[in-house]
Scaffold this motif. Structure first.
Motif, short mmCIF file in Angstrom:
data_model
loop_
_atom_site.label_atom_id
_atom_site.label_comp_id
_atom_site.label_asym_id
_atom_site.label_seq_id
_atom_site.Cartn_x
_atom_site.Cartn_y
_atom_site.Cartn_z
N ASP A 61 0.76 -1.25 -0.07
CA ASP A 61 -0.05 -0.09 -0.05
C ASP A 61 0.89 1.37 0.02
O ASP A 61 0.41 2.48 -0.06
CB ASP A 61 -1.00 -0.04 1.35
CG ASP A 61 -1.97 -1.13 1.25
OD1 ASP A 61 -2.26 -1.66 0.09
OD2 ASP A 61 -2.56 -1.54 2.07
N ALA A 62 2.08 1.35 0.01
CA ALA A 62 3.12 2.36 -0.03
C ALA A 62 3.56 2.89 -1.24
O ALA A 62 4.49 3.70 -1.37
CB ALA A 62 4.19 2.18 1.13
N ASP A 63 2.89 2.28 -2.14
CA ASP A 63 3.51 2.70 -3.55
C ASP A 63 3.52 4.14 -3.78
O ASP A 63 4.51 4.88 -4.29
CB ASP A 63 2.90 1.94 -4.49
CG ASP A 63 3.11 0.60 -4.81
OD1 ASP A 63 4.15 0.25 -4.28
OD2 ASP A 63 2.34 -0.34 -5.57
N MET A 91 -0.82 8.61 7.19
CA MET A 91 -2.06 8.45 7.88
C MET A 91 -3.32 8.61 6.80
O MET A 91 -4.49 8.38 7.45
CB MET A 91 -2.19 9.42 8.82
CG MET A 91 -1.23 9.71 9.90
SD MET A 91 -1.51 11.01 11.26
CE MET A 91 -1.06 12.40 10.29
N GLN A 92 -3.21 8.89 5.55
CA GLN A 92 -4.18 8.77 4.54
C GLN A 92 -4.52 7.42 3.93
O GLN A 92 -3.52 6.64 4.00
CB GLN A 92 -3.86 9.81 3.51
CG GLN A 92 -3.38 11.28 4.09
CD GLN A 92 -4.13 11.91 4.89
OE1 GLN A 92 -5.68 11.89 4.97
NE2 GLN A 92 -3.88 12.15 6.31
N GLU A 93 -5.51 7.29 3.35
CA GLU A 93 -5.77 6.19 2.47
C GLU A 93 -5.08 6.13 1.28
O GLU A 93 -4.63 7.22 0.89
CB GLU A 93 -7.37 6.23 2.29
CG GLU A 93 -8.47 6.03 3.44
CD GLU A 93 -8.33 4.77 3.77
OE1 GLU A 93 -7.76 3.88 3.26
OE2 GLU A 93 -8.55 4.59 5.22
N ASP A 94 -4.67 5.09 0.76
CA ASP A 94 -3.63 4.98 -0.26
C ASP A 94 -4.45 5.63 -1.50
O ASP A 94 -5.71 5.48 -1.53
CB ASP A 94 -3.55 3.55 -0.84
CG ASP A 94 -2.28 3.39 -1.68
OD1 ASP A 94 -1.25 4.34 -1.59
OD2 ASP A 94 -2.19 2.71 -2.54
N GLY A 95 -3.76 6.24 -2.55
CA GLY A 95 -4.32 6.97 -3.59
C GLY A 95 -3.11 7.25 -4.44
O GLY A 95 -1.97 7.23 -4.24
N PRO A 96 -3.61 8.19 -5.57
CA PRO A 96 -2.57 8.64 -6.29
C PRO A 96 -1.58 9.41 -5.54
O PRO A 96 -1.98 10.45 -4.85
CB PRO A 96 -3.48 9.57 -7.47
CG PRO A 96 -4.84 8.89 -7.43
CD PRO A 96 -5.00 8.36 -5.81
N HIS A 99 -2.20 13.25 -5.58
CA HIS A 99 -3.37 13.78 -4.81
C HIS A 99 -2.88 13.50 -3.19
O HIS A 99 -3.25 14.37 -2.42
CB HIS A 99 -4.62 12.69 -4.83
CG HIS A 99 -5.25 13.33 -6.29
ND1 HIS A 99 -6.19 12.50 -6.60
CD2 HIS A 99 -4.95 14.14 -7.25
CE1 HIS A 99 -6.58 12.77 -7.79
NE2 HIS A 99 -5.65 13.97 -8.16
N LEU A 100 -2.18 12.38 -2.80
CA LEU A 100 -1.44 12.39 -1.55
C LEU A 100 -0.55 13.48 -1.10
O LEU A 100 -0.76 14.20 0.09
CB LEU A 100 -0.72 11.15 -1.31
CG LEU A 100 -1.66 9.93 -1.17
CD1 LEU A 100 -0.78 8.55 -1.18
CD2 LEU A 100 -2.46 9.86 -0.16
N LEU A 101 0.13 13.82 -1.99
CA LEU A 101 1.26 14.98 -1.77
C LEU A 101 0.38 16.44 -1.74
O LEU A 101 0.79 17.08 -0.89
CB LEU A 101 2.28 14.97 -2.92
CG LEU A 101 3.30 16.02 -2.76
CD1 LEU A 101 4.05 16.02 -1.31
CD2 LEU A 101 4.55 15.71 -3.77
N ALA A 102 -0.61 16.51 -2.43
CA ALA A 102 -1.28 17.70 -2.55
C ALA A 102 -2.11 18.21 -1.02
O ALA A 102 -1.98 19.00 -0.61
CB ALA A 102 -2.28 18.02 -3.71
N GLN A 103 -2.62 16.83 -0.75
CA GLN A 103 -3.35 17.00 0.62
C GLN A 103 -2.14 17.54 1.67
O GLN A 103 -2.56 18.10 2.56
CB GLN A 103 -3.96 15.52 1.00
CG GLN A 103 -5.04 15.40 0.09
CD GLN A 103 -5.63 14.06 0.25
OE1 GLN A 103 -5.37 13.26 1.43
NE2 GLN A 103 -6.52 13.37 -0.57
#
Length: 321
Positions: A61-63, A91-96, A99-103
């Motif tokens: 899940d860490a890709d 701490m976030q759900e896995d995603g692109p 989007h993770l970095l933007a959050q």
């Protein structure tokens, strides 16, 4: 001195003092300690440790987080930012990855694009060659496209070609322009501008020279202008952090990142935010009519992750690679 060392560490020194408006004393201080703190662990060592911990905890899940950490390490982003952004993404759900970095960036930094409203006064300050004059012209072009009248003021009258440059740009944009040899001239021009948007091209300044900073502050104070710190994306992160911090010390609240199109490593983008400045715009084109985009977390994230040829060991590669 005790208060400063609590903030900056035991190696901090006072570099200047002055009377503060309304009473009190203003103190400028500096420290040789690495930004973000841990002097016992190098940035890439810290990034590698965080990377290993997250991969061990999340496995497949860490890709997305793996890509983020490798990219930030490649850009030489300050270690404090790498750790904070990686922990947030963990701490976030896995995603692109974008989007993770933007959050993560939205949670850590401020984004405040320039509105360019009538009556607003903005002073663009930066090192020689940082692109502040071209950036000012881009902001003026955006304002003109929205029907906002603008006045361009050049203050860099001593540097060879500076006056001719602002004149040429103003004429191409069909906008009025004026010259101000000193802060009093700038004050008079702003008062006469009425409801126009006023864009001031500050004298090219070495951000590490206190005299240059004082001159920039004097123009801003006389014109009652907001200082926009113009910083090149390709500046070394350490230099960008210190320059942004010193700009903040004279009143800058926002920064505009330039030349993102011709910088390979862009750690300066996040270093400016680590210094507390809000992001206004991102410039990624040499052309006046294009390339100036409002700063958003997603735009910054995509810019930092847009490395098609990023090697698998990018986080650990040496400077010579």
């Amino acid at each position: 001195m005790a208060s400063i060392r609590r903030e900056l560490g035991e190696d901090a020194i006072i570099v200047a003092t002055s009377d503060a408006p309304g009473g009190g004393v203003q103190v400028r201080a500096a420290s040789d300690q690495p930004m973000g703190g841990d002097v016992m662990e190098a940035p890439r060592e810290r990034a590698e440790r965080i990377h290993s911990e997250i991969v061990r905890q999340r496995g497949d899940d860490a890709d997305g987080i793996d890509r983020i950490i490798r990219a930030l390490g490649f850009h030489r982003v300050p270690d404090s930012a790498i750790e904070a952004l990686a922990r947030f993404c963990e701490m976030q759900e896995d995603g692109p990855a974008a989007h993770l970095l933007a959050q993560g960036m939205e949670s850590r930094y401020r984004f405040a694009p320039i509105e360019g409203q009538p009556g607003e006064v903005l002073l663009f300050a930066g090192a020689p060659g940082s692109g502040k004059t071209a950036t000012l012209a881009r902001v003026a072009a955006r304002a003109a496209a929205h029907g906002v009248p603008a006045l361009l003021i050049a203050t860099d009258c001593e540097r060879a070609g500076a006056e001719a440059r602002i004149t040429e740009l103003a004429e191409k944009l069909c906008l009025p322009h004026a010259l101000a040899d000193d802060p009093r001239d700038a004050e008079a021009l702003v008062q006469a501008a009425g409801d126009q948007l006023v864009l001031i091209d500050a004298p090219a300044a070495n951000p590490f020279d206190l005299d240059d900073l004082d001159m920039t502050a004097a123009f801003a104070a006389a014109a009652e202008a907001e200082i926009i710190a113009v910083i090149e994306a390709g500046t070394s992160p350490d230099d960008a952090f210190e320059a942004a911090s010193l700009m903040a010390s004279i009143g800058a609240c926002r920064t505009l990142i330039t030349k993102a199109d011709c910088a390979r490593r862009k750690g300066a983008m996040l270093a400016a935010g680590e210094a507390g400045l809000a992001y206004a715009h991102l410039s990624a084109s040499p052309y006046i009519g294009a390339g100036l985009a409002p700063a958003t977390p997603l735009r910054f994230a995509r810019t930092l992750l847009d490395l098609q040829d990023l090697p698998e060991d990018a986080m650990l590669e040496g400077d010579e690679a």
